[in-house]
Design a protein around this motif. Structure first.
Motif, PDB file in Angstrom:
ATOM      1  N   ASP A   1       0.812  -1.221   0.000  1.00 24.12           N
ATOM      2  CA  ASP A   1       0.000   0.000   0.000  1.00 24.12           C
ATOM      3  C   ASP A   1       0.846   1.272   0.000  1.00 24.12           C
TER       4      ASP A   1
ATOM      5  N   ASP B   1      -2.926  -2.163  -3.281  1.00 25.78           N
ATOM      6  CA  ASP B   1      -4.301  -1.755  -3.024  1.00 25.78           C
ATOM      7  C   ASP B   1      -4.728  -0.735  -4.081  1.00 25.78           C
TER       8      ASP B   1
ATOM      9  N   ARG C   1      -5.784   2.422  -3.982  1.00 24.66           N
ATOM     10  CA  ARG C   1      -5.261   3.782  -3.939  1.00 24.66           C
ATOM     11  C   ARG C   1      -3.827   3.843  -4.431  1.00 24.66           C
TER      12      ARG C   1
ATOM     13  N   ASN D   1      -9.125   9.743  -3.729  1.00 24.92           N
ATOM     14  CA  ASN D   1     -10.176   9.548  -2.734  1.00 24.92           C
ATOM     15  C   ASN D   1     -11.350   8.779  -3.319  1.00 24.92           C
TER      16      ASN D   1
ATOM     17  N   SER E   1     -10.448   5.032  -3.696  1.00 28.33           N
ATOM     18  CA  SER E   1     -10.298   4.404  -2.385  1.00 28.33           C
ATOM     19  C   SER E   1     -11.657   3.987  -1.824  1.00 28.33           C
TER      20      SER E   1
END
Length: 268
Positions: free
Chosen positions: A139, A180, A182, A239, A242
């Protein structure tokens, strides 16, 4: 290109800024829109050169972080590792892009059916990957293993086919390699910088002799529009993904691809 209107360039610049950093293929959108607008750029240079606006959008949004990296690069091992990872990921596309440049611009860029096909197929792949119950292992974009950086770079080479999407290829590749959502999008931003600068420089070099002063206002209009819109997109994208993932962009690709097929059937 001098005969094209400023309005066409403005619309295409907005489209570039809107789609460059989301996994829907900015080049595919611009080529299809240009096809139906009757927009013909000199050497297909407009479609690549206006990406400089999107590059500057990334640089402006990440300026503080990039400056910090530049200052710490000579002495900080972590920064050196991350910059090395970006360069490693950039290398495959740099080599293939240079070798296949003329084929990409003269054959693949001129095939709207191919673009519609890759938009739809890419949308299906994006929906498929987004629906997985992935268990991300990484991440932090600055600490991916070398094999992950290289793997993402190899996935980026798929974007040589218009409609595939540079960001889509790198994001899907990153997710499959264990990142991940993001960090997949964030690394795509960082990798975009050398990749798009390289594409811009190569295309400018290849078309330097055929571009004229009449082309400059058209390119400048598209460039400015791409910059403004891309800044807005970059600020909100991390954002969004995510919280919401990438399914919206998968459906977007499928809808645009199918609409493109329908328009080609009606208007050619």
């Amino acid at each position: 290109m001098a005969s094209q209107t400023i309005v066409d360039a403005l619309l295409l610049g907005i489209l570039e800024g809107l789609t460059e950093f989301i996994p829907v293929s900015s080049t595919g959108h611009i080529l299809l829109a240009g096809h139906f607008l009757g927009f013909e750029s000199t050497g297909k240079a407009f479609e690549v050169l206006i990406q400089l606006g999107a590059i500057l959008a990334i640089l402006s949004v990440y300026f503080a972080r990039l400056w910090s990296m530049l200052v710490s690069l000579p002495s900080d091992r972590g920064t050196q590792y991350f910059v090395g990872g970006i360069l490693l990921a950039f290398l495959p596309a740099a080599v293939i892009g240079y070798l296949a440049h003329d084929f990409i611009k003269t054959v693949l860029f001129e095939t709207p059916v191919l673009i519609c096909t890759t938009l739809v197929l890419g949308g299906i792949v994006l929906l498929w990957v987004d629906s997985w119950a992935l268990n991300p292992r990484y991440d932090d974009v600055t600490k991916f293993p070398w094999k992950v950086y290289l793997g993402i770079g190899l996935f980026q080479c798929l974007a040589m086919i218009p409609g595939t999407s540079r960001s889509g290829s790198t994001i899907v590749g990153a997710l499959l390699l264990g990142t991940d959502k993001r960090s997949a999008a964030e690394f795509s931003f960082f990798l975009a910088m050398p990749t798009m600068v390289g594409a811009f420089a190569l295309d400018l070099f290849k078309n330097m002799d055929i571009l004229t002063a009449a082309d400059l206002p058209i390119i400048a209009t598209g460039f400015v529009a791409a910059f403004v819109v891309a800044v807005i997109v970059v600020r909100g994208l991390l954002n969004f993904v995510s919280k919401r993932g990438y399914a919206l962009f998968g459906w977007w690709r499928i809808a645009v691809g199918l609409a493109g097929f329908a328009a080609l059937a009606v208007w050619g």
